[in-house]
Scaffold this active site. Structure first.
Site, mmCIF file in Angstrom:
data_model
loop_
_atom_site.group_PDB
_atom_site.id
_atom_site.type_symbol
_atom_site.label_atom_id
_atom_site.label_comp_id
_atom_site.label_asym_id
_atom_site.label_seq_id
_atom_site.Cartn_x
_atom_site.Cartn_y
_atom_site.Cartn_z
ATOM 1 N N HIS A 306 37.539 22.462 -11.336
ATOM 2 C CA HIS A 306 36.939 23.718 -11.206
ATOM 3 C C HIS A 306 35.516 23.683 -10.650
ATOM 4 C CE1 HIS A 306 36.092 27.714 -13.011
ATOM 5 N NE2 HIS A 306 37.493 27.879 -12.805
ATOM 6 N N ASP A 364 45.647 26.529 -14.373
ATOM 7 C CA ASP A 364 46.743 26.724 -13.812
ATOM 8 C C ASP A 364 47.586 25.465 -13.680
ATOM 9 O OD1 ASP A 364 46.488 29.130 -13.170
ATOM 10 O OD2 ASP A 364 45.032 28.946 -11.532
HETATM 11 N N1 ACO Z 1 41.932 17.093 -6.201
HETATM 12 C C1 ACO Z 1 41.301 15.754 -5.471
HETATM 13 N N2 ACO Z 1 39.984 15.770 -5.158
HETATM 14 C C2 ACO Z 1 39.052 16.897 -5.740
HETATM 15 C C3 ACO Z 1 39.866 18.131 -6.236
HETATM 16 C C4 ACO Z 1 41.304 18.062 -6.479
HETATM 17 N N3 ACO Z 1 41.861 18.807 -7.027
HETATM 18 N N4 ACO Z 1 39.127 18.950 -6.656
HETATM 19 C C5 ACO Z 1 37.914 18.493 -6.199
HETATM 20 N N5 ACO Z 1 38.053 17.373 -5.613
HETATM 21 C C6 ACO Z 1 36.621 16.603 -4.916
HETATM 22 C C7 ACO Z 1 36.523 17.189 -3.589
HETATM 23 O O1 ACO Z 1 37.051 16.294 -2.719
HETATM 24 C C8 ACO Z 1 34.882 16.698 -3.729
HETATM 25 O O2 ACO Z 1 34.878 15.390 -3.353
HETATM 26 P P1 ACO Z 1 33.561 14.951 -2.498
HETATM 27 O O3 ACO Z 1 32.239 15.032 -3.099
HETATM 28 O O4 ACO Z 1 33.690 13.489 -2.171
HETATM 29 O O5 ACO Z 1 33.482 15.760 -1.208
HETATM 30 C C9 ACO Z 1 34.591 16.827 -4.991
HETATM 31 O O6 ACO Z 1 35.673 16.609 -5.916
HETATM 32 C C10 ACO Z 1 34.012 18.066 -5.356
HETATM 33 O O7 ACO Z 1 34.956 19.189 -5.173
HETATM 34 P P2 ACO Z 1 34.559 20.542 -4.438
HETATM 35 O O8 ACO Z 1 35.626 21.246 -3.370
HETATM 36 O O9 ACO Z 1 33.159 20.538 -3.711
HETATM 37 O O10 ACO Z 1 34.426 21.633 -5.695
HETATM 38 P P3 ACO Z 1 34.387 22.894 -5.672
HETATM 39 O O11 ACO Z 1 33.640 23.416 -6.773
HETATM 40 O O12 ACO Z 1 33.852 23.707 -4.230
HETATM 41 O O13 ACO Z 1 36.080 23.466 -5.936
HETATM 42 C C11 ACO Z 1 38.163 23.885 -6.543
HETATM 43 C C12 ACO Z 1 36.376 23.599 -6.912
HETATM 44 C C13 ACO Z 1 38.277 24.864 -5.339
HETATM 45 C C14 ACO Z 1 38.816 24.350 -7.750
HETATM 46 C C15 ACO Z 1 38.712 22.379 -6.316
HETATM 47 O O14 ACO Z 1 38.464 21.605 -7.462
HETATM 48 C C16 ACO Z 1 40.222 22.529 -5.879
HETATM 49 O O15 ACO Z 1 40.265 22.600 -4.673
HETATM 50 N N6 ACO Z 1 40.849 22.263 -6.959
HETATM 51 C C17 ACO Z 1 42.516 22.506 -6.527
HETATM 52 C C18 ACO Z 1 42.958 23.604 -6.614
HETATM 53 C C19 ACO Z 1 42.930 24.558 -7.772
HETATM 54 O O16 ACO Z 1 43.481 23.946 -8.921
HETATM 55 N N7 ACO Z 1 42.374 25.929 -7.898
HETATM 56 C C20 ACO Z 1 42.514 26.589 -9.099
HETATM 57 C C21 ACO Z 1 40.927 26.790 -9.588
HETATM 58 S S1 ACO Z 1 41.141 27.474 -11.239
HETATM 59 C C22 ACO Z 1 41.437 29.290 -10.900
HETATM 60 O O17 ACO Z 1 41.318 29.724 -10.099
HETATM 61 C C23 ACO Z 1 42.121 29.816 -12.070
#
Ligand code: ACO
Length: 432
Positions: A306, A364
């Site tokens: 998140h 979720d």
């Molecule tokens: N699985 C694997 N790796 C992940 C995940 C994941 N679900 N989420 C983040 N990471 C990693 C990224 O690859 C990144 O790695 P890096 O630093 O080596 O590049 C690091 O963790 C940080 O991730 P970001 O994408 O920069 O974090 P951001 O805050 O931009 O993204 C997000 C948050 C979009 C929710 C992300 O965690 C994700 O895509 N999760 C999966 C989708 C999801 O469950 N979304 C629901 C959000 S809650 C809602 O809307 C109610």
């Protein structure tokens, strides 16, 4: 006492003082709004470091796993309130007393019915259209029904719009699905609670009544409450940005629905269940964990991570508990997808990659399993999220007009295109 200031030293030695701005809770921010007067702007893709507004609606402390609506902890609201209490709270700042609640419920229910002409709007779609596509378009189409008597700068008009939206979105969401199935459109029922009315519209048919089970209605109510608001996320910011131009509220909410649909935002519940169905067996969890960790693979563990919660998502725990309640009520304690989800959660939470990056299950991860148990199909998960979030979107939209410095949202950019050039009179000259 002197106001705390940050100083910015430019390459030419010029110093600009930037005041700190304090909220009631949370970290202070540096107020950079005056930078444009110095011919400067800032760069912050994804708004990682930018607060776009002041808001009194929702507070999140992502480190401490705190989520408050108007000061009330989400855990207490989920336990003691129904969705219309929460919608009223988000919009008005206080929980309603008994009289206020009765009046509010009757105002919202007055707007349950959809204009009969909307039938034709629905019928213009392909049968297999995704409910979110239909919902976004139908909600936007409502702006054509309510535009001439609508003045967004008038408080009373905004209140009527809020009631209309909260009242009509359940019918629009349910009809988007019924159309997809080719089933007759069910009419809303004023004698049912907001949550029960939606489930009844979704599942009853002219030949078969839907049996309303209070445990399942309560679980659905919780899904609505947990998803009702989450401060300046992508869809809420979209609604504010669109609304800042004075656009019609139905058009604003439609833009929120479009933004929510993406798998990185509201589409995550649908994507999580698809992922669990694809993993199928506990023996394949390791393979998917490895893929999620592989930086060359675009796969992410859906329902994990998140932007704001760098610790547990407080909503996930409530959803996990609700999941147990629903599965036990339905005698599905041994549900294979639920067991798989628990196992996946355990493995991920013990894995260094997820621990170091502070990636925890978000709301979720479990809401999809609950909705599946309630009989709600995958394609409707995000539509349910949109139904709930309409309360938050409309509260933020309304708050924006009450704020004393309402400005049209207009970010700047760093231009990365071609330098100034002239149109050639001979277009056959090579373009290098
Ligand atoms: N699985 C694997 N790796 C992940 C995940 C994941 N679900 N989420 C983040 N990471 C990693 C990224 O690859 C990144 O790695 P890096 O630093 O080596 O590049 C690091 O963790 C940080 O991730 P970001 O994408 O920069 O974090 P951001 O805050 O931009 O993204 C997000 C948050 C979009 C929710 C992300 O965690 C994700 O895509 N999760 C999966 C989708 C999801 O469950 N979304 C629901 C959000 S809650 C809602 O809307 C109610």
């Amino acid at each position: 006492m002197d106001q705390k200031k940050a100083t910015l030293t430019l390459p030419d030695g010029k110093i600009i003082e930037l005041p700190f701005i304090e909220g009631k809770m949370g970290k202070p921010a540096i107020d950079i709004s005056q930078l444009s007067q110095h011919g400067l702007h800032t760069y912050d893709p994804g708004f990682m470091s930018t607060a776009s507004c002041g808001s009194a609606i929702t507070f999140i402390d992502g480190e401490k796993s705190i989520l408050l609506y108007r000061g009330y902890p989400i855990e207490q609201l989920a336990e003691h309130c129904d969705f219309l209490d929460v919608a009223y709270l988000l919009l008005n700042g206080e929980l309603p007393n008994q009289n206020e609640k009765t009046k509010y419920v009757s105002e919202v229910k007055k707007h349950y019915l959809l204009h009969d002409q909307l039938n034709s709007v629905f019928r213009g779609f392909r049968r297999d259209a995704h409910p979110m596509a239909v919902m976004a378009a139908v909600v936007a189409s409502k702006s054509a029904f309510y535009f001439d008597e609508m003045n967004v700068y008038n408080r009373n008009h905004r209140k009527i719009s809020a009631n209309r939206l909260i009242g009509k979105v359940p019918s629009i969401a349910a009809w988007s699905y019924l159309y997809n199935l080719g089933r007759p459109f069910n009419y809303p029922r004023n004698d049912l609670s907001y949550a029960a009315n939606f489930l009844n519209m979704l599942f009853s048919s002219p030949t078969q009544d839907y049996e309303i089970n209070p445990v399942l209605v309560r679980a659905f109510e919780r899904i609505l409450i947990l998803h009702a608001d989450h401060e300046q996320n992508a869809s809420t910011s979209t609604v504010r940005l669109v609304g800042s131009s004075g656009a019609n509220p139905f058009a604003c909410i439609s833009s929120g629905i479009a933004s929510l649909w993406g798998p990185a935002h509201g589409g995550a519940n649908e994507a999580t269940l698809k992922m669990l169905q694809e993993i199928r067996s506990e023996s394949r969890i390791g393979e998917y964990i490895e893929r999620a960790k592989d930086s060359t693979d675009s796969f992410r563990l859906m329902g994990f991570g998140h932007r704001v919660y760098r610790n547990k998502d407080p909503r996930a725990e409530i959803m996990r508990k609700t999941c147990h309640e629903v599965l036990s009520e339905l005698g599905l304690e041994n549900d294979s997808i639920f067991k798989l989800a628990l196992k996946l959660e355990k493995i991920a939470l013990e894995d260094d990659y997820f621990v170091k990056k502070k990636l925890y299950p978000n709301v979720d991860f479990y809401s999809g399993i609950v909705m599946r148990a309630l009989g709600i199909p995958n394609s409707m998960f995000t539509a349910v999220f949109a139904l709930a979030r309409t309360a938050g979107w409309i509260a933020h939209w309304n708050e924006m007009f009450v704020a004393d410095n309402l400005k049209i949202g207009r970010p700047r950019q760093i231009y990365k295109g071609k330098l100034l050039r002239n149109v050639s009179l001979d277009r056959n000259v090579s373009k290098d």
